[in-house]
Design a protein around this motif. Structure first.
Motif, PDB file in Angstrom:
ATOM      1  N   LEU A 105      34.404  40.158  46.859  1.00 30.80           N
ATOM      2  CA  LEU A 105      35.098  39.982  45.581  1.00 30.80           C
ATOM      3  C   LEU A 105      35.336  38.499  45.291  1.00 30.80           C
ATOM      4  CD1 LEU A 105      37.758  42.849  45.701  1.00 30.80           C
ATOM      5  CD2 LEU A 105      35.832  42.671  44.126  1.00 30.80           C
ATOM      6  N   THR A 106      35.712  37.765  46.340  1.00 29.06           N
ATOM      7  CA  THR A 106      35.924  36.321  46.168  1.00 29.06           C
ATOM      8  C   THR A 106      34.642  35.639  45.733  1.00 29.06           C
ATOM      9  OG1 THR A 106      37.638  36.350  47.883  1.00 29.06           O
ATOM     10  CG2 THR A 106      36.708  34.208  47.304  1.00 29.06           C
ATOM     11  N   GLU A 107      33.524  36.044  46.316  1.00 28.51           N
ATOM     12  CA  GLU A 107      32.243  35.454  45.951  1.00 28.51           C
ATOM     13  C   GLU A 107      31.902  35.750  44.494  1.00 28.51           C
ATOM     14  OE1 GLU A 107      28.770  33.343  46.068  1.00 28.51           O
ATOM     15  OE2 GLU A 107      30.459  33.347  47.473  1.00 28.51           O
ATOM     16  N   LEU A 108      32.190  36.966  44.032  1.00 25.87           N
ATOM     17  CA  LEU A 108      31.937  37.311  42.638  1.00 25.87           C
ATOM     18  C   LEU A 108      32.815  36.466  41.704  1.00 25.87           C
ATOM     19  CD1 LEU A 108      30.546  39.093  40.537  1.00 25.87           C
ATOM     20  CD2 LEU A 108      32.373  40.797  40.872  1.00 25.87           C
ATOM     21  N   ALA A 109      34.067  36.293  42.067  1.00 26.99           N
ATOM     22  CA  ALA A 109      34.968  35.460  41.262  1.00 26.99           C
ATOM     23  C   ALA A 109      34.482  34.016  41.235  1.00 26.99           C
ATOM     24  CB  ALA A 109      36.382  35.541  41.816  1.00 26.99           C
ATOM     25  N   ASN A 110      34.032  33.505  42.375  1.00 21.82           N
ATOM     26  CA  ASN A 110      33.538  32.118  42.434  1.00 21.82           C
ATOM     27  C   ASN A 110      32.289  31.941  41.581  1.00 21.82           C
ATOM     28  OD1 ASN A 110      35.597  31.392  44.150  1.00 21.82           O
ATOM     29  ND2 ASN A 110      34.371  31.562  46.020  1.00 21.82           N
ATOM     30  N   LYS A 165      31.443  24.334  41.555  1.00 23.83           N
ATOM     31  CA  LYS A 165      31.699  25.194  42.694  1.00 23.83           C
ATOM     32  C   LYS A 165      33.083  24.893  43.257  1.00 23.83           C
ATOM     33  CE  LYS A 165      26.983  25.986  44.378  1.00 23.83           C
ATOM     34  NZ  LYS A 165      26.079  25.869  45.555  1.00 23.83           N
ATOM     35  N   THR A 166      33.838  25.930  43.491  1.00 23.59           N
ATOM     36  CA  THR A 166      35.170  25.749  44.061  1.00 23.59           C
ATOM     37  C   THR A 166      35.619  27.058  44.679  1.00 23.59           C
ATOM     38  OG1 THR A 166      37.409  24.957  43.601  1.00 23.59           O
ATOM     39  CG2 THR A 166      36.416  26.383  41.962  1.00 23.59           C
ATOM     40  N   SER A 167      36.773  27.027  45.302  1.00 25.71           N
ATOM     41  CA  SER A 167      37.347  28.216  45.919  1.00 25.71           C
ATOM     42  C   SER A 167      38.733  28.446  45.346  1.00 25.71           C
ATOM     43  CB  SER A 167      37.444  28.052  47.443  1.00 25.71           C
ATOM     44  OG  SER A 167      36.158  27.867  48.002  1.00 25.71           O
ATOM     45  N   PRO A 168      39.171  29.694  45.300  1.00 30.91           N
ATOM     46  CA  PRO A 168      40.500  29.972  44.738  1.00 30.91           C
ATOM     47  C   PRO A 168      41.599  29.418  45.624  1.00 30.91           C
ATOM     48  CG  PRO A 168      39.573  31.958  45.690  1.00 30.91           C
ATOM     49  CD  PRO A 168      38.484  30.924  45.731  1.00 30.91           C
ATOM     50  N   SER A 169      42.670  28.969  44.983  1.00 34.40           N
ATOM     51  CA  SER A 169      43.836  28.489  45.720  1.00 34.40           C
ATOM     52  C   SER A 169      44.734  29.645  46.155  1.00 34.40           C
ATOM     53  CB  SER A 169      44.635  27.513  44.866  1.00 34.40           C
ATOM     54  OG  SER A 169      45.020  28.122  43.633  1.00 34.40           O
ATOM     55  N   ARG A 170      44.601  30.765  45.465  1.00 37.57           N
ATOM     56  CA  ARG A 170      45.424  31.921  45.795  1.00 37.57           C
ATOM     57  C   ARG A 170      44.757  33.172  45.247  1.00 37.57           C
ATOM     58  NH1 ARG A 170      50.278  34.432  43.984  1.00 37.57           N
ATOM     59  NH2 ARG A 170      50.134  33.305  42.011  1.00 37.57           N
ATOM     60  N   HIS A 211      44.796  25.242  35.352  1.00 37.84           N
ATOM     61  CA  HIS A 211      45.119  26.590  35.796  1.00 37.84           C
ATOM     62  C   HIS A 211      44.062  27.570  35.276  1.00 37.84           C
ATOM     63  CE1 HIS A 211      48.040  30.210  35.818  1.00 37.84           C
ATOM     64  NE2 HIS A 211      47.615  29.977  37.042  1.00 37.84           N
ATOM     65  N   ILE A 212      43.275  28.119  36.195  1.00 34.72           N
ATOM     66  CA  ILE A 212      42.203  29.051  35.861  1.00 34.72           C
ATOM     67  C   ILE A 212      42.439  30.353  36.619  1.00 34.72           C
ATOM     68  CG2 ILE A 212      39.710  29.406  35.713  1.00 34.72           C
ATOM     69  CD1 ILE A 212      40.647  26.901  34.241  1.00 34.72           C
ATOM     70  N   LEU A 213      42.282  31.474  35.928  1.00 31.82           N
ATOM     71  CA  LEU A 213      42.426  32.797  36.539  1.00 31.82           C
ATOM     72  C   LEU A 213      41.150  33.604  36.301  1.00 31.82           C
ATOM     73  CD1 LEU A 213      46.035  33.634  35.287  1.00 31.82           C
ATOM     74  CD2 LEU A 213      45.402  32.993  37.622  1.00 31.82           C
ATOM     75  N   VAL A 214      40.678  34.261  37.326  1.00 33.95           N
ATOM     76  CA  VAL A 214      39.557  35.197  37.213  1.00 33.95           C
ATOM     77  C   VAL A 214      40.079  36.556  37.659  1.00 33.95           C
ATOM     78  CG1 VAL A 214      37.229  35.794  37.945  1.00 33.95           C
ATOM     79  CG2 VAL A 214      37.856  33.385  37.615  1.00 33.95           C
ATOM     80  N   TRP A 215      40.056  37.514  36.728  1.00 35.71           N
ATOM     81  CA  TRP A 215      40.647  38.832  36.983  1.00 35.71           C
ATOM     82  C   TRP A 215      39.533  39.874  36.916  1.00 35.71           C
ATOM     83  CZ3 TRP A 215      45.624  40.523  33.905  1.00 35.71           C
ATOM     84  CH2 TRP A 215      46.282  41.548  34.613  1.00 35.71           C
ATOM     85  N   LEU A 216      39.328  40.572  38.012  1.00 36.13           N
ATOM     86  CA  LEU A 216      38.264  41.568  38.115  1.00 36.13           C
ATOM     87  C   LEU A 216      38.869  42.964  37.935  1.00 36.13           C
ATOM     88  CD1 LEU A 216      36.408  40.091  41.252  1.00 36.13           C
ATOM     89  CD2 LEU A 216      36.134  39.482  38.849  1.00 36.13           C
ATOM     90  N   PHE A 217      38.607  43.581  36.780  1.00 38.71           N
ATOM     91  CA  PHE A 217      39.191  44.888  36.487  1.00 38.71           C
ATOM     92  C   PHE A 217      38.416  45.986  37.205  1.00 38.71           C
ATOM     93  CE2 PHE A 217      40.631  43.192  32.087  1.00 38.71           C
ATOM     94  CZ  PHE A 217      41.762  42.631  32.672  1.00 38.71           C
ATOM     95  N   ARG A 218      39.119  46.775  38.014  1.00 38.14           N
ATOM     96  CA  ARG A 218      38.485  47.928  38.664  1.00 38.14           C
ATOM     97  C   ARG A 218      38.451  49.136  37.722  1.00 38.14           C
ATOM     98  NH1 ARG A 218      37.401  47.453  43.952  1.00 38.14           N
ATOM     99  NH2 ARG A 218      38.541  45.937  45.215  1.00 38.14           N
ATOM    100  N   ASP A 219      39.451  49.197  36.823  1.00 41.11           N
ATOM    101  CA  ASP A 219      39.536  50.322  35.888  1.00 41.11           C
ATOM    102  C   ASP A 219      40.212  49.837  34.612  1.00 41.11           C
ATOM    103  OD1 ASP A 219      42.293  50.201  36.513  1.00 41.11           O
ATOM    104  OD2 ASP A 219      41.980  51.559  38.202  1.00 41.11           O
ATOM    105  N   GLU A 220      40.551  50.771  33.737  1.00 40.88           N
ATOM    106  CA  GLU A 220      41.137  50.427  32.445  1.00 40.88           C
ATOM    107  C   GLU A 220      42.631  50.100  32.545  1.00 40.88           C
ATOM    108  OE1 GLU A 220      39.570  50.023  29.640  1.00 40.88           O
ATOM    109  OE2 GLU A 220      37.626  50.539  30.501  1.00 40.88           O
ATOM    110  N   MET A 221      43.268  50.456  33.665  1.00 42.16           N
ATOM    111  CA  MET A 221      44.713  50.301  33.742  1.00 42.16           C
ATOM    112  C   MET A 221      45.139  48.847  33.578  1.00 42.16           C
ATOM    113  SD  MET A 221      47.431  51.346  36.714  1.00 42.16           S
ATOM    114  CE  MET A 221      47.069  49.897  37.707  1.00 42.16           C
ATOM    115  N   ALA A 222      44.487  47.933  34.314  1.00 44.56           N
ATOM    116  CA  ALA A 222      44.882  46.525  34.250  1.00 44.56           C
ATOM    117  C   ALA A 222      44.692  45.971  32.842  1.00 44.56           C
ATOM    118  CB  ALA A 222      44.083  45.714  35.257  1.00 44.56           C
ATOM    119  N   ASP A 223      43.570  46.305  32.199  1.00 43.95           N
ATOM    120  CA  ASP A 223      43.296  45.810  30.853  1.00 43.95           C
ATOM    121  C   ASP A 223      44.309  46.357  29.857  1.00 43.95           C
ATOM    122  OD1 ASP A 223      42.107  44.537  28.772  1.00 43.95           O
ATOM    123  OD2 ASP A 223      40.330  45.814  28.680  1.00 43.95           O
TER     124      ASP A 223
END
Length: 468
Positions: free
Chosen positions: A150-155, A165-170, A193-205
């Protein structure tokens, strides 16, 4: 893992103080928005601005300005300028429709959201900060990804958007979906401040949509805190320079004080001390002003940290959820911001000692100057008194000498005036009157002259004293 994602969307939340030299449609935030839109569509923000005291700054009844990408009709967006307290903000969304199941694209497609790398917006003194939130739905092929995958997909998504190219701080989870945070809150100008949010389903959205206005406000308070801390670091460096220069300055002053010897004939060292006194007073004013600024920034952090935590509670109340569900947001309010506050408080405790040192130095120099000045004045007065006494004595001696000379001259004049009688016979010329006493005319004239001179002197002295 595949490099295909579903319905990526980019949200820009940017904030700028209204206390700037420019207002209205010439404000730097609106100019940056129009510059971004010029690379995406023919639509512009400034023609629709309506600067009032309302939250939404658009000509009624508009709530937002929608547009479609000129070169990619599948990508839509909208922009909404707002006013929050003392700040302007802009909320921009560009991306694919998540209701269309055919919008499965390559990760590289997200680079269309940032043409010519115009994002993030450039920093200016009144710019508070920005949050870029990239959301994407995991495809069926990626649903089972865990941990480093998942981290690789976000990166990869981050790299496609910003060409870096970078890595998440948290990293963590928010509303049941993994979220990755990039950037250093201590250096928001260098690491936004950059956020990458990976939705697994519709709930988070869906949940995000319910509380996005509060989340937008939450980001504002976050950026006010980070901006205040960043400004405090600049003032910290100035205070540090002043503070580190204190010891050498005070040592030099102490050496000069030890070596100084009061000299009424040469008070150049006193003038030097007075110059240093003026310089220290000016430095003290600058130092106190910097301390006051950093205290104001600490107060700003306290106010906005409180607003941040209250907004967390409002989001929980709106969603009807427990605060643990928002642990990803709460981390800033419970960990990061208190560290900022503690750092500034420690800086203040350290630098406030400098105020006492400067005050002591000023008081010491002032006391030395006053003591030495008084001693020099006394020595000068004593020297003047001694000179006056010498002059009086010299004048007295001269007066006595003149009086002696005058007496001598007067005596000589008396003798000279009576000397003609010396030739008179010293025997009585008429011997037949031998029973009468005989006094020589010279003696009579001499005595009479002396009596007249003394009488004249006595009368003159009385008259002179009466005039005085």
């Amino acid at each position: 893992m595949t490099d295909r994602i579903f319905a990526p969307n980019l949200y820009l939340c940017a904030y700028h103080l209204r206390e700037d030299d420019t207002e209205g449609d010439t404000h730097p935030l609106w100019s940056n928005c129009d510059r971004l839109l010029s690379h995406l569509t023919d639509t512009r923000l400034t023609p629709h601005l309506h600067i009032t005291q309302n939250r939404i700054l658009l000509t009624p009844p508009k709530k937002q300005i929608s547009f479609t990408f000129t070169d990619s009709p599948d990508i839509e967006g909208f922009i909404q300028p707002v006013q929050i307290q003392d700040s302007y903000g802009v909320f921009l969304n560009i991306g694919y429709d998540d209701t269309d199941t055919t919008n499965i694209v390559e990760i590289l497609a997200v680079e269309q959201f940032n043409p010519h790398q115009i994002l993030p917006f450039p920093q200016t003194p009144y710019f508070l900060g920005q949050t870029l939130l990239l959301t994407l739905h995991l495809t069926p092929e990626n649903q089972d990804l865990q941990g480093s995958e998942l981290t690789e997909l976000a990166n990869q998504s981050y790299q496609a958007l910003f060409h870096q190219k970078t890595s998440p701080s948290r990293l963590g989870e928010l509303f049941g979906s993994p979220i990755f945070e990039y950037g250093n809150p201590r250096e928001p100008d260098k690491s936004p401040h950059i956020l990458v949010w990976l939705f697994r389903d519709e709930m988070a959205d869906t949940t995000l949509g319910k509380c996005f206005q509060l989340t937008f406000d939450l980001f504002l308070y976050r950026h006010k805190v980070t901006k205040a801390f960043q400004d405090s670091r600049e003032i910290y460096q100035q205070l540090k320079q002043y503070y580190l220069s204190l010891d050498p300055t005070l040592d030099a002053i102490q050496s000069q004080i030890d070596a100084a010897t009061p000299d009424p004939e040469n008070n150049a060292y006193l003038q030097h001390f007075k110059t240093q006194l003026k310089q220290l007073a000016a430095d003290s004013l600058i130092y106190d002003r910097l301390l006051r600024k950093i205290k104001d920034l600490l107060n700003t952090i306290n106010i906005n940290l409180n607003n941040y935590n209250e907004t967390i509670e409002r989001i929980c109340a709106t969603l009807g959820t427990d605060k643990e569900e928002l642990s990803f947001w709460r981390h800033f309010g419970e960990q990061t911001a208190p560290q900022f506050r503690g750092q500034i408080a420690a800086d203040l405790s350290y630098f406030e000692q400098g105020t006492g040192l400067i005050s002591q130095a000023i008081a010491s120099i002032r006391a030395i100057v006053e003591i030495d000045q008084a001693q020099c004045d006394r020595q000068r007065q004593q020297a003047e008194a001694d000179y006056y006494r010498k002059q009086q004595k010299a004048n007295g001696d001269l007066q006595n000498h003149i009086q002696a000379v005058g007496v001598g001259i007067a005596a000589g004049a008396i003798v000279a005036s009576t000397s003609g009688l010396i030739t008179e016979p010293w025997e009585r010329p008429d011997s037949d009157r031998f029973w009468l006493p005989y006094i020589h005319p010279f003696i009579i004239a001499l005595v009479a002259s002396i009596i007249c001179a003394v009488g004249a002197w006595w009368v003159a002295e009385k008259l002179i004293k009466r005039v005085k």
